[in-house]
Design a protein around this motif. Structure first.
Motif, PDB file in Angstrom:
ATOM      1  N   GLU A   1      15.597 115.484  80.290  1.00 21.64           N
ATOM      2  CA  GLU A   1      15.246 114.670  79.130  1.00 21.64           C
ATOM      3  C   GLU A   1      15.770 113.247  79.282  1.00 21.64           C
ATOM      4  O   GLU A   1      16.714 112.998  80.033  1.00 21.64           O
TER       5      GLU A   1
ATOM      6  N   LYS B   1      13.434 110.672  84.902  1.00 22.01           N
ATOM      7  CA  LYS B   1      13.377 112.141  84.862  1.00 22.01           C
ATOM      8  C   LYS B   1      12.492 112.730  85.947  1.00 22.01           C
ATOM      9  O   LYS B   1      12.841 113.716  86.572  1.00 22.01           O
TER      10      LYS B   1
ATOM     11  N   LYS C   1       5.916 119.956  83.872  1.00 22.42           N
ATOM     12  CA  LYS C   1       6.176 118.838  82.939  1.00 22.42           C
ATOM     13  C   LYS C   1       5.451 119.038  81.610  1.00 22.42           C
ATOM     14  O   LYS C   1       4.503 119.823  81.508  1.00 22.42           O
TER      15      LYS C   1
ATOM     16  N   ASP D   1      10.119 118.816  83.168  1.00 25.56           N
ATOM     17  CA  ASP D   1      10.263 117.399  82.823  1.00 25.56           C
ATOM     18  C   ASP D   1       9.802 117.242  81.368  1.00 25.56           C
ATOM     19  O   ASP D   1       8.615 117.196  81.109  1.00 25.56           O
ATOM     20  N   ARG D   2      10.731 117.243  80.434  1.00 24.17           N
ATOM     21  CA  ARG D   2      10.569 117.216  78.980  1.00 24.17           C
ATOM     22  C   ARG D   2      10.243 118.600  78.418  1.00 24.17           C
ATOM     23  O   ARG D   2       9.531 119.387  79.029  1.00 24.17           O
ATOM     24  N   TYR D   3      10.774 118.807  77.177  1.00 23.05           N
ATOM     25  CA  TYR D   3      10.550 120.077  76.463  1.00 23.05           C
ATOM     26  C   TYR D   3      10.864 119.801  74.991  1.00 23.05           C
ATOM     27  O   TYR D   3      10.826 118.647  74.546  1.00 23.05           O
TER      28      TYR D   3
ATOM     29  N   SER E   1      12.411 116.610  73.500  1.00 18.74           N
ATOM     30  CA  SER E   1      11.582 115.392  73.414  1.00 18.74           C
ATOM     31  C   SER E   1      10.923 115.293  72.045  1.00 18.74           C
ATOM     32  O   SER E   1      10.911 114.227  71.425  1.00 18.74           O
TER      33      SER E   1
ATOM     34  N   TYR F   1      11.775 112.247  69.794  1.00 22.79           N
ATOM     35  CA  TYR F   1      10.728 111.222  69.627  1.00 22.79           C
ATOM     36  C   TYR F   1       9.999 111.329  68.281  1.00 22.79           C
ATOM     37  O   TYR F   1       9.718 110.322  67.640  1.00 22.79           O
TER      38      TYR F   1
ATOM     39  N   TYR G   1      18.927 111.716  71.108  1.00 20.40           N
ATOM     40  CA  TYR G   1      19.328 112.674  72.145  1.00 20.40           C
ATOM     41  C   TYR G   1      20.826 112.989  72.035  1.00 20.40           C
ATOM     42  O   TYR G   1      21.248 114.134  72.217  1.00 20.40           O
TER      43      TYR G   1
END
Ligand code: TMP
Length: 214
Positions: free
Chosen positions: A6, A13, A37, A92-94, A97, A101, A170
């Motif tokens: 993250e 990342k 991803k 790559d992100r989960y 995020s 965001y 985060y």
């Protein structure tokens, strides 16, 4: 083993996910490691990725549910089958995020709903990562990197302050977690950041390949 990377856009990342994938493939065997991803890491995911990123969605909730739809499909068709085979999945992100965001840094949704959203993720049965690697970097440094790559779309559309809020979000998620996060300074060069992540993972799971198997 489920490892998630993250960080804000431009934190590196994707590069680090590939490097971790190479390292763990060396330990476990190439067929035991999957690098994937979000958004868009499953067979039908390109269409969702385009819709999520082309800037046409104006509703924060609309984006929230779109990223969640992408994740449900990704989990059921890619992540769970790989974990079921005992593979090490690097994503790559989960979920962090979406929480950083769409929820925590977005006044139109509000941070008060973060616990509720976390509850939804649990109720849906999304697997929890064994480790979240947070690549921490300031918005100005990240922007310079994206500038060098000619990829400023998100920064121009959402603004520097938004990315500083995401960065702070985060930290909130890391503090609220019950462990399992590694925070690395992502402003250094690629190899320095990789070594920091590798050391963090070895501290968490040990130095023997078995520590990284499912
Ligand atoms: P990427 O460039 O790291 O692939 O990420 C794509 C963009 O999508 C990035 O700006 C972050 C954003 N995003 C969210 O806003 N929420 C999410 O849940 C996910 C997975 C990505």
């Amino acid at each position: 083993m489920f490892i998630v990377l993250e960080g804000i856009d431009g934190s590196g990342k994707t590069t680090q996910a590939a490097r971790l994938g190479e390292w763990l493939s060396g330990l476990l065997g190439r067929d035991m490691v999957l690098v994937t991803k979000e958004p868009g890491g499953w067979a039908g995911g390109d269409a969702i990725r385009r819709l999520a990123l082309d800037g046409k969605l104006s509703s924060a909730w609309g984006k929230f549910f779109l990223f969640m739809t992408d994740r449900c499909e990704h989990v059921s068709s890619v992540i769970m089958p790989a974990l079921g085979k005992g593979m090490c999945v690097i994503c790559d992100r989960y979920t962090p995020s979406t929480l950083a965001y769409q929820v925590l840094s977005n006044p139109s949704i509000g941070s008060g709903t973060a616990d509720y959203m976390t509850g939804i993720c649990e109720a849906i049965g999304l697997p929890l990562p064994d480790c979240v690697c947070l690549l921490d970097i300031g918005a100005d440094t990240a922007r310079k990197r994206l500038d060098a790559r000619g990829r400023l779309d998100a920064f121009d559309a959402l603004g520097r302050d938004y990315f500083e809020r995401v960065r702070a979000a985060y930290d909130v998620l890391m503090k609220r977690s019950h462990g399992g996060w590694i925070k690395a300074d992502a402003s250094g060069d690629e190899s320095t950041v990789f070594e920091e992540l590798k050391r963090g993972l070895e501290r968490m799971f040990g130095t023997r390949p078995g520590g990284f198997a499912a």
